[in-house]
Design a protein around this motif. Sequence first.
Motif, mmCIF file in Angstrom:
data_model
loop_
_atom_site.group_PDB
_atom_site.id
_atom_site.type_symbol
_atom_site.label_atom_id
_atom_site.label_comp_id
_atom_site.label_asym_id
_atom_site.label_seq_id
_atom_site.Cartn_x
_atom_site.Cartn_y
_atom_site.Cartn_z
ATOM 1 N N UNK A 15 0.824 -1.214 0.000
ATOM 2 C CA UNK A 15 0.000 0.000 0.000
ATOM 3 C C UNK A 15 0.857 1.263 0.000
ATOM 4 N N UNK A 16 1.893 1.299 0.838
ATOM 5 C CA UNK A 16 2.720 2.503 0.920
ATOM 6 C C UNK A 16 3.400 2.828 -0.398
ATOM 7 N N UNK A 17 3.885 1.806 -1.089
ATOM 8 C CA UNK A 17 4.555 2.038 -2.372
ATOM 9 C C UNK A 17 3.597 2.676 -3.375
ATOM 10 N N UNK A 18 2.347 2.235 -3.373
ATOM 11 C CA UNK A 18 1.346 2.789 -4.287
ATOM 12 C C UNK A 18 1.022 4.234 -3.914
ATOM 13 N N UNK A 19 0.837 4.475 -2.621
ATOM 14 C CA UNK A 19 0.509 5.831 -2.172
ATOM 15 C C UNK A 19 1.656 6.794 -2.465
ATOM 16 N N UNK A 68 -7.356 -1.723 1.580
ATOM 17 C CA UNK A 68 -6.689 -1.137 2.738
ATOM 18 C C UNK A 68 -6.434 0.353 2.524
ATOM 19 N N UNK A 69 -6.012 0.705 1.309
ATOM 20 C CA UNK A 69 -5.742 2.108 0.985
ATOM 21 C C UNK A 69 -7.007 2.947 1.169
ATOM 22 N N UNK A 70 -8.120 2.461 0.635
ATOM 23 C CA UNK A 70 -9.360 3.229 0.711
ATOM 24 C C UNK A 70 -9.995 3.149 2.098
ATOM 25 N N UNK A 71 -9.830 2.024 2.790
ATOM 26 C CA UNK A 71 -10.394 1.906 4.130
ATOM 27 C C UNK A 71 -9.699 2.838 5.111
ATOM 28 N N UNK A 72 -8.384 2.933 4.995
ATOM 29 C CA UNK A 72 -7.657 3.840 5.881
ATOM 30 C C UNK A 72 -8.064 5.271 5.577
ATOM 31 N N UNK A 73 -8.321 5.526 4.309
ATOM 32 C CA UNK A 73 -8.733 6.854 3.909
ATOM 33 C C UNK A 73 -7.564 7.662 3.398
ATOM 34 N N UNK A 74 -7.603 7.977 2.111
ATOM 35 C CA UNK A 74 -6.533 8.769 1.518
ATOM 36 C C UNK A 74 -6.457 10.131 2.203
ATOM 37 N N UNK A 75 -7.619 10.669 2.586
ATOM 38 C CA UNK A 75 -7.632 11.971 3.278
ATOM 39 C C UNK A 75 -6.836 11.898 4.574
#
Length: 210
Positions: A15-19, A68-75
């Motif tokens: 996830x971190x690599x994508x973000x 996981x990316x969307x559940x954590x919330x990009x905001x």
Amino acid sequence: MGAGSNDKRIIIYDANSIIYYCFLHEEKIKGRTVTIRVMEFTNKIQNLTEEFINEGFIIETLSCVMKEIYDKGIAKIVDEFCEDFRTMDLIGLPGARISNQIKLRLARKTEEKIKRLQSKAWFNVVDYVPSEKEIERVRSFYESLSGTPKMIEHMRRKRTREPYPSEVDMSLLVYSKEREAPIVTNDSDLTDFKSELEREGLCYGIIADP
């Protein structure tokens, strides 16, 4: 482990690599156009991704990683970045603050980039559910390190009571092993135990701190 060692030409992103890859924007702050990025990671993952693409690799991630990316919330991710005391120093505006309006815009831009990433020919999102047996094998490995100085320090820094990582991280490890492809990550749950995980055959490989 170098990318060229994988003859299947697959690389796995967490996830971190994508973000980090998608968190690269220009914004006007206090009349100046500044580049917003996670300084220590965005440039590295951008360059690494370009290298992989040029060498003909396909980058894969799991559908549970995207969730996981969307559940954590990009905001929330954007907010954590903007509230980091180092951020304004790093972009050359010490003492300034990033407004809520800009935070929302950064979140929207990041989400749009992540969605566009999924349409790239070199990027695949894979539906994959590992067996409980394989997950238990990974969990047992981490639990076997409970009480060791290395795990005690790791758990202290992570502020966690469990020695094992999330189900998503464990799924990435199992998928890496099955796919025979390395994981690109800076997640300390994986990087702190890179040598042990590789030695025990719990993953194909870890490319740490991209």
